[in-house]
Design an enzyme around this catalytic site. Sequence first.
Site, short mmCIF file in Angstrom:
data_model
loop_
_atom_site.label_atom_id
_atom_site.label_comp_id
_atom_site.label_asym_id
_atom_site.label_seq_id
_atom_site.Cartn_x
_atom_site.Cartn_y
_atom_site.Cartn_z
N ASP A 281 -19.66 16.70 17.31
CA ASP A 281 -20.87 17.03 16.55
C ASP A 281 -22.03 17.02 17.55
O ASP A 281 -22.21 17.99 18.28
CB ASP A 281 -21.02 15.99 15.43
CG ASP A 281 -22.15 16.30 14.46
OD1 ASP A 281 -22.65 17.42 14.46
OD2 ASP A 281 -22.53 15.40 13.68
N PHE B 197 -21.48 19.60 7.23
CA PHE B 197 -20.71 18.36 7.15
C PHE B 197 -19.36 18.65 6.51
O PHE B 197 -19.29 19.25 5.44
CB PHE B 197 -21.47 17.29 6.36
CG PHE B 197 -20.77 15.97 6.41
CD1 PHE B 197 -20.92 15.13 7.52
CD2 PHE B 197 -19.92 15.57 5.38
CE1 PHE B 197 -20.24 13.92 7.59
CE2 PHE B 197 -19.24 14.37 5.46
CZ PHE B 197 -19.41 13.54 6.56
N GLU C 82 -9.98 13.71 19.77
CA GLU C 82 -11.09 13.44 18.84
C GLU C 82 -11.02 14.41 17.65
O GLU C 82 -10.50 15.52 17.77
CB GLU C 82 -12.43 13.62 19.56
CG GLU C 82 -13.28 12.37 19.67
CD GLU C 82 -13.73 11.75 18.36
OE1 GLU C 82 -12.97 11.73 17.37
OE2 GLU C 82 -14.86 11.25 18.33
N ASP C 83 -11.56 13.99 16.53
CA ASP C 83 -11.58 14.87 15.36
C ASP C 83 -12.60 15.99 15.52
O ASP C 83 -12.31 17.14 15.27
CB ASP C 83 -11.84 14.06 14.06
CG ASP C 83 -13.06 13.13 14.14
OD1 ASP C 83 -13.74 13.09 15.19
OD2 ASP C 83 -13.32 12.43 13.15
N ARG D 37 -10.10 11.63 3.85
CA ARG D 37 -9.28 11.78 5.06
C ARG D 37 -7.91 12.37 4.78
O ARG D 37 -7.30 12.99 5.63
CB ARG D 37 -9.08 10.42 5.75
CG ARG D 37 -10.34 9.78 6.27
CD ARG D 37 -9.98 8.61 7.18
NE ARG D 37 -11.10 7.70 7.40
CZ ARG D 37 -12.04 7.87 8.34
NH1 ARG D 37 -12.00 8.92 9.12
NH2 ARG D 37 -12.99 6.99 8.48
P1 IMP Z 1 -20.93 12.88 17.46
O1 IMP Z 1 -22.25 13.24 16.83
O2 IMP Z 1 -20.33 14.07 18.21
O3 IMP Z 1 -21.03 11.67 18.31
O4 IMP Z 1 -19.95 12.59 16.25
C1 IMP Z 1 -19.49 11.29 16.05
C2 IMP Z 1 -18.48 11.13 14.97
O5 IMP Z 1 -19.10 11.41 13.74
C3 IMP Z 1 -17.25 12.02 15.02
O6 IMP Z 1 -16.21 11.49 15.80
C4 IMP Z 1 -16.85 11.98 13.55
O7 IMP Z 1 -16.06 10.84 13.29
C5 IMP Z 1 -18.16 11.89 12.85
N1 IMP Z 1 -18.57 13.20 12.37
C6 IMP Z 1 -19.36 14.12 12.99
N2 IMP Z 1 -19.49 15.22 12.23
C7 IMP Z 1 -18.76 14.98 11.11
C8 IMP Z 1 -18.48 15.76 9.93
O8 IMP Z 1 -18.92 16.91 9.74
N3 IMP Z 1 -17.68 15.15 9.01
C9 IMP Z 1 -17.14 13.91 9.15
N4 IMP Z 1 -17.37 13.17 10.24
C10 IMP Z 1 -18.18 13.70 11.20
MG MG Z 2 -15.00 9.41 13.46
#
Ligand code: IMP
Ligand code: MG
Length: 195
Positions: free
Chosen positions: A121, A170, A117-118, A183
């Site tokens: 969050d 962010f 995963e990238d 990206r």
């Molecule tokens: P989650 O809140 O952990 O479920 O994050 C879901 C998705 O939101 C991640 O896989 C990212 O693709 C995107 N995301 C969360 N934080 C960021 C950020 O700071 N920049 C860009 N994408 C984000």
């Molecule tokens: Mg994503």
Amino acid sequence: MTPDASSELHSSAPERITLHGRTFIRYIERHIIAEAIRTIAATINRDYAGREIVLLVILKGAMMFAADLARALNITVQLEFLRASSYGSALSSSGTVTLESNSPLEIVRGRDVIIIEDIADSGVTIRALCNRIHQFGPRSLAVAALLSKPSVHKGTIQLDYVGIEIEPVFVVGYGLDYNELGRNLPDIYRLADHD
Ligand code: IMP
Ligand code: MG
């Protein structure tokens, strides 16, 4: 193009960029990212020595991370791709996660799987992914995330390999986007405070 020209191209990273009219400031340089990935790769190489693994790459955000990580591994790797989308605003996820895969998830059955995963969050996406993959009976399941924002995680999230822990800001670049832009940036940028 000569090798000199290409190194010039790479060293000219701007301090500030604008995407969709918003300002982002350089936050994590490419050599820090590369070092974090080398560390994760060394740990995975040790943890899975002599085994064969499936890297389940979560598109689109993890593509750069996966490409660099996979090439730093010295074990046998099968690459598979899964699209995870959480519909919401461009800056935060909605909490509802949709998964799409080109190859059937059956391929994970009985295999050693690492989700790539990238960023973690809120962690909602990783939790949904883990629940879904477990339904297909992998032999083992681990999670690698390039970035993590520990102060905003909601509940417990499985995170076995984390590259860099960051503040709850962010970020874009190195696979991560703001409304699909950014990206391709080799460095990671954060949204400017005033923006
Ligand atoms: P989650 O809140 O952990 O479920 O994050 C879901 C998705 O939101 C991640 O896989 C990212 O693709 C995107 N995301 C969360 N934080 C960021 C950020 O700071 N920049 C860009 N994408 C984000
Ligand atoms: Mg994503």
